[in-house]
Design a protein around this motif. Sequence first.
Motif, PDB file in Angstrom:
ATOM      1  N   SER A   1      19.278  75.518 -51.298  1.00 24.72           N
ATOM      2  CA  SER A   1      19.934  76.073 -50.113  1.00 24.72           C
ATOM      3  C   SER A   1      21.315  76.571 -50.519  1.00 24.72           C
ATOM      4  CB  SER A   1      20.043  75.015 -49.018  1.00 24.72           C
ATOM      5  OG  SER A   1      18.778  74.627 -48.557  1.00 24.72           O
ATOM      6  N   THR A   2      21.370  77.809 -50.947  1.00 26.21           N
ATOM      7  CA  THR A   2      22.648  78.378 -51.375  1.00 26.21           C
ATOM      8  C   THR A   2      23.659  78.338 -50.244  1.00 26.21           C
ATOM      9  OG1 THR A   2      21.313  79.887 -52.727  1.00 26.21           O
ATOM     10  CG2 THR A   2      23.674  80.341 -52.585  1.00 26.21           C
ATOM     11  N   HIS A   3      23.188  78.444 -49.007  1.00 28.62           N
ATOM     12  CA  HIS A   3      24.101  78.423 -47.863  1.00 28.62           C
ATOM     13  C   HIS A   3      24.735  77.052 -47.668  1.00 28.62           C
ATOM     14  CE1 HIS A   3      21.467  76.223 -44.957  1.00 28.62           C
ATOM     15  NE2 HIS A   3      20.500  76.729 -45.694  1.00 28.62           N
ATOM     16  N   LYS A   4      24.080  75.980 -48.128  1.00 28.97           N
ATOM     17  CA  LYS A   4      24.636  74.645 -47.926  1.00 28.97           C
ATOM     18  C   LYS A   4      25.834  74.403 -48.836  1.00 28.97           C
ATOM     19  CE  LYS A   4      20.757  71.908 -46.125  1.00 28.97           C
ATOM     20  NZ  LYS A   4      19.777  72.927 -45.757  1.00 28.97           N
ATOM     21  N   LEU A   5      25.658  74.636 -50.129  1.00 34.04           N
ATOM     22  CA  LEU A   5      26.699  74.251 -51.084  1.00 34.04           C
ATOM     23  C   LEU A   5      27.050  75.354 -52.073  1.00 34.04           C
ATOM     24  CD1 LEU A   5      25.399  70.633 -51.677  1.00 34.04           C
ATOM     25  CD2 LEU A   5      27.470  71.270 -50.446  1.00 34.04           C
ATOM     26  N   GLY A   6      26.507  76.558 -51.855  1.00 40.98           N
ATOM     27  CA  GLY A   6      26.788  77.645 -52.782  1.00 40.98           C
ATOM     28  C   GLY A   6      27.653  78.752 -52.221  1.00 40.98           C
ATOM     29  N   GLY A   7      27.918  78.726 -50.900  1.00 38.19           N
ATOM     30  CA  GLY A   7      28.846  79.691 -50.329  1.00 38.19           C
ATOM     31  C   GLY A   7      28.237  80.875 -49.622  1.00 38.19           C
ATOM     32  N   SER A   8      26.902  80.981 -49.555  1.00 39.44           N
ATOM     33  CA  SER A   8      26.291  82.110 -48.851  1.00 39.44           C
ATOM     34  C   SER A   8      26.149  81.785 -47.369  1.00 39.44           C
ATOM     35  CB  SER A   8      24.917  82.440 -49.459  1.00 39.44           C
ATOM     36  OG  SER A   8      24.011  81.370 -49.257  1.00 39.44           O
ATOM     37  N   LEU A   9      25.626  82.739 -46.602  1.00 39.43           N
ATOM     38  CA  LEU A   9      25.504  82.566 -45.167  1.00 39.43           C
ATOM     39  C   LEU A   9      24.301  81.690 -44.804  1.00 39.43           C
ATOM     40  CD1 LEU A   9      26.303  86.170 -43.881  1.00 39.43           C
ATOM     41  CD2 LEU A   9      27.810  84.176 -43.894  1.00 39.43           C
ATOM     42  N   THR A  10      24.423  81.018 -43.670  1.00 44.16           N
ATOM     43  CA  THR A  10      23.372  80.119 -43.205  1.00 44.16           C
ATOM     44  C   THR A  10      22.029  80.835 -43.135  1.00 44.16           C
ATOM     45  OG1 THR A  10      24.922  78.764 -41.963  1.00 44.16           O
ATOM     46  CG2 THR A  10      22.637  78.694 -41.265  1.00 44.16           C
ATOM     47  N   GLN A  11      21.000  80.159 -43.617  1.00 50.35           N
ATOM     48  CA  GLN A  11      19.614  80.605 -43.649  1.00 50.35           C
ATOM     49  C   GLN A  11      19.285  81.351 -44.934  1.00 50.35           C
ATOM     50  OE1 GLN A  11      18.015  81.867 -39.761  1.00 50.35           O
ATOM     51  NE2 GLN A  11      16.642  83.262 -40.831  1.00 50.35           N
ATOM     52  N   SER A  12      20.219  81.444 -45.867  1.00 48.02           N
ATOM     53  CA  SER A  12      19.935  82.115 -47.130  1.00 48.02           C
ATOM     54  C   SER A  12      19.805  81.094 -48.250  1.00 48.02           C
ATOM     55  CB  SER A  12      21.040  83.121 -47.461  1.00 48.02           C
ATOM     56  OG  SER A  12      22.304  82.493 -47.563  1.00 48.02           O
ATOM     57  N   SER A  13      18.719  81.214 -49.021  1.00 43.24           N
ATOM     58  CA  SER A  13      18.414  80.276 -50.094  1.00 43.24           C
ATOM     59  C   SER A  13      17.819  81.036 -51.267  1.00 43.24           C
ATOM     60  CB  SER A  13      17.431  79.200 -49.610  1.00 43.24           C
ATOM     61  OG  SER A  13      17.965  78.424 -48.564  1.00 43.24           O
ATOM     62  N   VAL A  14      17.525  80.304 -52.346  1.00 41.96           N
ATOM     63  CA  VAL A  14      16.928  80.910 -53.537  1.00 41.96           C
ATOM     64  C   VAL A  14      15.830  79.992 -54.065  1.00 41.96           C
ATOM     65  CG1 VAL A  14      17.317  81.649 -55.917  1.00 41.96           C
ATOM     66  CG2 VAL A  14      19.034  82.151 -54.176  1.00 41.96           C
TER      67      VAL A  14
ATOM     68  N   MET B   1      21.061  88.676 -47.609  1.00 45.17           N
ATOM     69  CA  MET B   1      20.827  88.960 -49.030  1.00 45.17           C
ATOM     70  C   MET B   1      22.128  89.338 -49.744  1.00 45.17           C
ATOM     71  SD  MET B   1      17.106  90.816 -49.222  1.00 45.17           S
ATOM     72  CE  MET B   1      17.398  92.099 -48.002  1.00 45.17           C
ATOM     73  N   ALA B   2      22.987  90.081 -49.069  1.00 47.92           N
ATOM     74  CA  ALA B   2      24.285  90.423 -49.665  1.00 47.92           C
ATOM     75  C   ALA B   2      25.122  89.175 -49.870  1.00 47.92           C
ATOM     76  CB  ALA B   2      25.023  91.417 -48.768  1.00 47.92           C
ATOM     77  N   SER B   3      25.000  88.212 -48.945  1.00 50.15           N
ATOM     78  CA  SER B   3      25.759  86.966 -49.111  1.00 50.15           C
ATOM     79  C   SER B   3      25.240  86.173 -50.309  1.00 50.15           C
ATOM     80  CB  SER B   3      25.701  86.126 -47.831  1.00 50.15           C
ATOM     81  OG  SER B   3      24.497  85.425 -47.695  1.00 50.15           O
ATOM     82  N   LEU B   4      23.939  86.228 -50.568  1.00 46.74           N
ATOM     83  CA  LEU B   4      23.399  85.582 -51.764  1.00 46.74           C
ATOM     84  C   LEU B   4      23.892  86.263 -53.038  1.00 46.74           C
ATOM     85  CD1 LEU B   4      19.695  84.952 -50.662  1.00 46.74           C
ATOM     86  CD2 LEU B   4      21.391  83.192 -51.209  1.00 46.74           C
ATOM     87  N   ASP B   5      23.912  87.585 -53.006  1.00 45.18           N
ATOM     88  CA  ASP B   5      24.377  88.357 -54.169  1.00 45.18           C
ATOM     89  C   ASP B   5      25.835  88.039 -54.495  1.00 45.18           C
ATOM     90  OD1 ASP B   5      24.101  90.233 -56.213  1.00 45.18           O
ATOM     91  OD2 ASP B   5      24.591  91.939 -54.912  1.00 45.18           O
ATOM     92  N   THR B   6      26.668  87.991 -53.469  1.00 43.08           N
ATOM     93  CA  THR B   6      28.099  87.761 -53.696  1.00 43.08           C
ATOM     94  C   THR B   6      28.415  86.282 -53.943  1.00 43.08           C
ATOM     95  OG1 THR B   6      28.402  87.742 -51.288  1.00 43.08           O
ATOM     96  CG2 THR B   6      28.852  89.801 -52.436  1.00 43.08           C
ATOM     97  N   ALA B   7      27.653  85.374 -53.341  1.00 42.40           N
ATOM     98  CA  ALA B   7      27.854  83.947 -53.616  1.00 42.40           C
ATOM     99  C   ALA B   7      27.501  83.639 -55.068  1.00 42.40           C
ATOM    100  CB  ALA B   7      27.011  83.094 -52.672  1.00 42.40           C
ATOM    101  N   ARG B   8      26.419  84.244 -55.553  1.00 44.36           N
ATOM    102  CA  ARG B   8      26.065  84.080 -56.973  1.00 44.36           C
ATOM    103  C   ARG B   8      27.189  84.561 -57.871  1.00 44.36           C
ATOM    104  NH1 ARG B   8      26.488  87.992 -60.186  1.00 44.36           N
ATOM    105  NH2 ARG B   8      25.494  89.292 -58.601  1.00 44.36           N
TER     106      ARG B   8
END
Length: 509
Positions: free
Chosen positions: A223-236, A266-273
């Motif tokens: 859950s990238t949104h939990k502890l990785g900095g992306s927006l809620t509901q985004s995971s990998v 998806m943009a939040s996942l890209d930028t959080a990564r």
Amino acid sequence: MLDQKNAPLFDALVRHAKGSVNLHIPAHRQGKAAPDILVQFAGKNIFKIDMTEIPGLDDLHNPQGVIADAQELVADLYGAERSFFLINGTSCGLQALLMSVCGHYDKVILPRNMHRSVMAGLIFSGADPVFIMPEIIPGFNFSAGFTKQNLKKILHEHSGAKSIMAVYPVFYGVGGDIKSIAEIAHEACCPLLVDEAHGAHLAFHPELPEQALALGVDASVQSTHKLGGSLTQSSVLHLKGGFLDFEKVADSLRLVQSTSPSYVLMASLDTARRQLALHGRELLQRALMLSAQTGSLLDEIPYIKVLSDRHLTAQQAGFDGASSNEISTRLPGAEVFDPTRLVINVAESGLSGYYIARLLAERYSVFIEMADALNLIVPVTIGTTEGDCLCLVQALRDIMQKELPHNMDKCVIVNYRAEGFCAALTELPQKAMTPREAWFAKTETTALVKAKNKISAEWVAVYPPGIPLLCPGEIISTDIIDYLRKVRELGLPTQGLADSSLSTVKTVL
């Protein structure tokens, strides 16, 4: 190594926003028709990147351009062979994994403290769950990982199992011996699937436990949104090794993910990564220091103790030459611990964690992640501030000073703790049918007191310790009825039953 400074999907969205004629959904037309009060609060730029699948922006369900590039960067960073963006949360990733490895009546070995979304995966796939009980951490009374010894025993009894799932780390920040469990799974020709919802940050600091992918697992969902900095509901979802059909996983994801994927997520996942790749270590170093400082301050408050490594070790008699000595061994199921997660035990205060969490919110505007009867759970993340932590410390200090004289006689919930809660969980209920069979069966609503020997069509979990007491397809015993009646008397929160009053339960006709 790929250049982790890049953010290909985000950059493509920004380029597109600079000027184009957009005769497509969404209807707000890059913010031009967005709700005015939302625009006033959030600004217009977020709407400019809320796009759909048009040329140049790729397609999540068949990525060949910027989404494919962004997913490749994630895989490269985490050491996966292939990674997938999830815009329906970690839930859909776990469900897709089960659907990719299991069919009707295939055995899958699962921890009993699985996330509730896994139940949907069992219903979708028709798999037959074989549950393995997690270990319970004494004093704190939460469920941790399961042991390799128990796994070996269950594999011997169910040699035809198609896969094994583990939770690492659990909600409370502890995790089992995943490396050994992966080795045992592979010896049995089973893929090991890991719910790593609370581990998206682990790969970025040496003082944190190793991430699951580095320990030999075949798939992990974070859950990238939990502890990785992306927006809620985004995971990998990450895949690695030869035990899984990657294309089957991709096909399964197409079934459970939205056909209108959010480009904002998806943009939040890209930028959080990108942020984790470039600054993850320094951000987590700060979080580790802040967690340690906060834990020390909390430990100074009477009737409070904060979970640490010393609570996860047991003293055992050893033999050294001619003399006996004491050696420290790790508690089973708790071989690793994430120190950024504060588990604050309040049992000695006589106040329940539920009550204190409510006071924190109502009196002090301090909102924590979760509470159970004995504990408060507070993650110190890359975004937590020193001010946040000081507010928590001061509020808890104030509560202990003001509430204890008036509440020491109101601790029935806390006093009915480990022994009472765990007694009903020492033996798994008898299984009569698979979750899918029970879900699609004709059902009736039955009074709880009259449900003895009936087959449950629902699931129910009680906190603590968060282990499902019943799953669809399991037989309701007298012990379970008595347990749920006690839970109702105590007013403890439950999940799963349609009747939150615990007066009735759906049963199979």
